[in-house]
Write a protein that holds these residues in place. Sequence first.
Motif, PDB file in Angstrom:
ATOM      1  N   LEU A 143     -36.778   0.169   3.454  1.00  0.00           N
ATOM      2  CA  LEU A 143     -37.597  -1.045   3.529  1.00  0.00           C
ATOM      3  C   LEU A 143     -37.146  -2.130   2.546  1.00  0.00           C
ATOM      4  CD1 LEU A 143     -41.304   0.155   3.863  1.00  0.00           C
ATOM      5  CD2 LEU A 143     -39.963  -1.098   5.537  1.00  0.00           C
ATOM      6  N   ASP A 144     -36.440  -1.742   1.498  1.00  0.00           N
ATOM      7  CA  ASP A 144     -36.019  -2.708   0.480  1.00  0.00           C
ATOM      8  C   ASP A 144     -35.277  -3.897   1.070  1.00  0.00           C
ATOM      9  OD1 ASP A 144     -37.148  -1.340  -1.599  1.00  0.00           O
ATOM     10  OD2 ASP A 144     -35.289  -0.357  -2.227  1.00  0.00           O
ATOM     11  N   ARG A 145     -34.467  -3.657   2.059  1.00  0.00           N
ATOM     12  CA  ARG A 145     -33.657  -4.763   2.610  1.00  0.00           C
ATOM     13  C   ARG A 145     -34.455  -5.680   3.536  1.00  0.00           C
ATOM     14  NH1 ARG A 145     -29.809  -0.871   6.031  1.00  0.00           N
ATOM     15  NH2 ARG A 145     -31.490   0.163   7.107  1.00  0.00           N
ATOM     16  N   PHE A 146     -35.698  -5.283   3.870  1.00  0.00           N
ATOM     17  CA  PHE A 146     -36.519  -6.084   4.778  1.00  0.00           C
ATOM     18  C   PHE A 146     -37.612  -6.869   4.065  1.00  0.00           C
ATOM     19  CE2 PHE A 146     -35.176  -2.408   7.462  1.00  0.00           C
ATOM     20  CZ  PHE A 146     -34.330  -3.118   8.305  1.00  0.00           C
ATOM     21  N   ILE A 147     -37.587  -6.906   2.726  1.00  0.00           N
ATOM     22  CA  ILE A 147     -38.647  -7.579   1.989  1.00  0.00           C
ATOM     23  C   ILE A 147     -38.614  -9.088   2.253  1.00  0.00           C
ATOM     24  CG2 ILE A 147     -37.315  -7.881  -0.126  1.00  0.00           C
ATOM     25  CD1 ILE A 147     -40.023  -7.187  -1.577  1.00  0.00           C
ATOM     26  N   SER A 148     -39.764  -9.673   2.276  1.00  0.00           N
ATOM     27  CA  SER A 148     -39.874 -11.119   2.481  1.00  0.00           C
ATOM     28  C   SER A 148     -39.358 -11.854   1.249  1.00  0.00           C
ATOM     29  CB  SER A 148     -41.336 -11.496   2.720  1.00  0.00           C
ATOM     30  OG  SER A 148     -41.495 -12.887   2.688  1.00  0.00           O
ATOM     31  N   PRO A 149     -38.605 -12.931   1.443  1.00  0.00           N
ATOM     32  CA  PRO A 149     -38.151 -13.708   0.288  1.00  0.00           C
ATOM     33  C   PRO A 149     -39.323 -14.310  -0.505  1.00  0.00           C
ATOM     34  CG  PRO A 149     -37.131 -14.502   2.323  1.00  0.00           C
ATOM     35  CD  PRO A 149     -38.100 -13.443   2.686  1.00  0.00           C
ATOM     36  N   LEU A 150     -40.466 -14.482   0.136  1.00  0.00           N
ATOM     37  CA  LEU A 150     -41.631 -15.051  -0.531  1.00  0.00           C
ATOM     38  C   LEU A 150     -42.393 -14.022  -1.358  1.00  0.00           C
ATOM     39  CD1 LEU A 150     -42.947 -17.204   2.438  1.00  0.00           C
ATOM     40  CD2 LEU A 150     -41.509 -17.936   0.533  1.00  0.00           C
ATOM     41  N   ALA A 151     -42.030 -12.746  -1.261  1.00  0.00           N
ATOM     42  CA  ALA A 151     -42.753 -11.694  -1.966  1.00  0.00           C
ATOM     43  C   ALA A 151     -42.562 -11.767  -3.468  1.00  0.00           C
ATOM     44  CB  ALA A 151     -42.317 -10.326  -1.446  1.00  0.00           C
TER      45      ALA A 151
END
Length: 123
Positions: A112-120
């Motif tokens: 999941l690490d590679r799918f994190i939102s840039p806004l997170a």
Amino acid sequence: MSPTAGIQSLLIKTEAAALDAALDDGLPEDVLDTPRAYLVRTIKAVDNYRLGPDPSGIALVGDLQMRMSALLARLDKCLPRSSVETSMAQARPVLAEIVGAVPQLLEDVKRLDRFISPLAMWD
């Protein structure tokens, strides 16, 4: 630090609690409380994970939610109800299933690490 470090930590705590519960001969409602609580917290952490707009990440989160919810449902069936008595002998296979599922769940959570939102990062 990995964005999914909190989820990974909860999964490890779930596994440890399930192992401890499998060795306990107490009442199922008392013994299964801790692993169930950690599993519920893990499910909530996956539910609240901030994803970017990627269909693969959405599918992975849905798969994780489905597998963990199925484990929770099986664990809940081991708890006593008004007309059904349960024992730890019935709960141990479910606890073993949880312990066996955690390594694969950890691998999938790390993905999941590679799918994190840039806004997170502003959370």
